[in-house]
Design a protein around this motif. Structure first.
Motif, PDB file in Angstrom:
ATOM      1  N   TRP A  29       0.834  -1.205   0.000  1.00 16.21           N
ATOM      2  CA  TRP A  29       0.000   0.000   0.000  1.00 16.21           C
ATOM      3  C   TRP A  29       0.871   1.258   0.000  1.00 16.21           C
ATOM      4  N   ARG A  30       1.967   1.227   0.740  1.00 16.44           N
ATOM      5  CA  ARG A  30       2.840   2.395   0.837  1.00 16.44           C
ATOM      6  C   ARG A  30       3.537   2.701  -0.484  1.00 16.44           C
ATOM      7  N   GLU A  31       3.692   1.690  -1.312  1.00 11.78           N
ATOM      8  CA  GLU A  31       4.377   1.866  -2.587  1.00 11.78           C
ATOM      9  C   GLU A  31       3.426   2.272  -3.706  1.00 11.78           C
ATOM     10  N   ALA A  32       2.125   2.242  -3.439  1.00 15.50           N
ATOM     11  CA  ALA A  32       1.138   2.587  -4.466  1.00 15.50           C
ATOM     12  C   ALA A  32       1.003   4.096  -4.589  1.00 15.50           C
ATOM     13  N   THR A  33       0.683   4.554  -5.792  1.00 18.20           N
ATOM     14  CA  THR A  33       0.395   5.973  -5.997  1.00 18.20           C
ATOM     15  C   THR A  33      -1.006   6.280  -5.473  1.00 18.20           C
ATOM     16  N   ALA A  34      -1.324   7.544  -5.354  1.00 18.72           N
ATOM     17  CA  ALA A  34      -2.649   7.938  -4.887  1.00 18.72           C
ATOM     18  C   ALA A  34      -3.732   7.388  -5.809  1.00 18.72           C
ATOM     19  N   ASP A  35      -3.490   7.446  -7.118  1.00 25.32           N
ATOM     20  CA  ASP A  35      -4.471   6.936  -8.075  1.00 25.32           C
ATOM     21  C   ASP A  35      -4.636   5.424  -7.936  1.00 25.32           C
ATOM     22  N   GLN A  36      -3.527   4.721  -7.722  1.00 24.84           N
ATOM     23  CA  GLN A  36      -3.606   3.278  -7.555  1.00 24.84           C
ATOM     24  C   GLN A  36      -4.359   2.907  -6.281  1.00 24.84           C
ATOM     25  N   LYS A  37      -4.149   3.650  -5.202  1.00 23.54           N
ATOM     26  CA  LYS A  37      -4.870   3.385  -3.962  1.00 23.54           C
ATOM     27  C   LYS A  37      -6.370   3.552  -4.157  1.00 23.54           C
ATOM     28  N   THR A  38      -6.751   4.604  -4.867  1.00 22.71           N
ATOM     29  CA  THR A  38      -8.170   4.839  -5.137  1.00 22.71           C
ATOM     30  C   THR A  38      -8.760   3.722  -5.981  1.00 22.71           C
TER      31      THR A  38
ATOM     32  N   ASP B 156      -1.106  -2.633 -10.473  1.00 22.43           N
ATOM     33  CA  ASP B 156      -2.061  -2.498 -11.578  1.00 22.43           C
ATOM     34  C   ASP B 156      -2.594  -3.866 -11.996  1.00 22.43           C
TER      35      ASP B 156
END
Length: 208
Positions: free
Chosen positions: A89-98, A197
């Motif tokens: 989760w910490r490595e994900a971008t904001a868009d990926q988290k959403t 992704d």
């Protein structure tokens, strides 16, 4: 693994939406005690399912509406997804988290709806007396779920967090297996193979 998840999410749906109809018309109060809150959500959904002809006949569109209106507002999908993703989760971008939260929310929501098509009049739940710290902000509510008359009940625990909006469910335990822990193993495997992704795509693919 998938057979277990189907059973687990079925029990999650049952526990979130079914119980003996005490105080069935009472709107859930997320600011109240956690046990009472869980019971109120259960009573509300059971009343809606029993009163709705389309839902009783297995109309998945109508069941989806009931799930969206009466269960999902009380589930913290962002926290469930974050904990299931773990360090990734910490490595994900904001868009990926959403996108990941939305995909996982959709996966669980559709499973809820599918499970409700299998409910019968004998299905019931008994919320057990709360034994935790009444002032805690993170608690576990225990219950027993019976799917058929005279059948052996299943143990089912909810983990809830007190938020500014009141209690939110973010994890469940079915017979000593926590949902987040179980999904974390799948998420990690999928991310290791195809990245975040790829996990998002896989979750969305299951919905089709």
């Amino acid at each position: 693994m998938f057979a277990y998840l189907a059973r687990l999410t079925l029990l999650l749906a049952l526990a979130s939406g079914l119980s003996a109809g005490v105080n069935a018309q009472q709107k859930p109060n997320p600011m109240g005690s956690p046990n009472e809150f869980v019971q109120q959500v259960a009573d509300q959904v059971l009343t809606a399912l029993k009163a709705d002809t389309a839902a009783r006949s297995g109309d998945i569109k109508r069941i989806n509406q009931i799930v969206d209106e009466m269960i999902l507002p009380y589930v913290n999908f962002e926290k469930t997804t974050r904990l299931a993703a773990g360090r990734n989760w910490r490595e994900a971008t904001a868009d990926q988290k959403t996108a990941l939260s939305a995909a996982f929310r959709g996966t669980l929501a559709r499973t809820y709806s599918g499970a409700f098509t299998k409910v019968n009049d004998s299905t019931s739940i008994k919320t057990l007396p709360f034994r935790g710290d009444a002032n805690a902000n993170d608690v576990v509510v225990k219950s027993l779920v019976t799917q058929r008359a005279n059948s052996q009940p299943f143990s089912l625990d909810y983990r809830l967090e007190k938020t500014p909006q009141g209690w939110k469910i973010y994890d469940i335990n079915v017979e000593n297996v926590w949902l987040i822990e179980n999904y974390r193993n799948q998420f990690t495997q999928q991310i290791n193979q195809n990245g975040i992704d790829g996990l998002i795509a896989a979750l969305n693919q299951r919905a089709q």
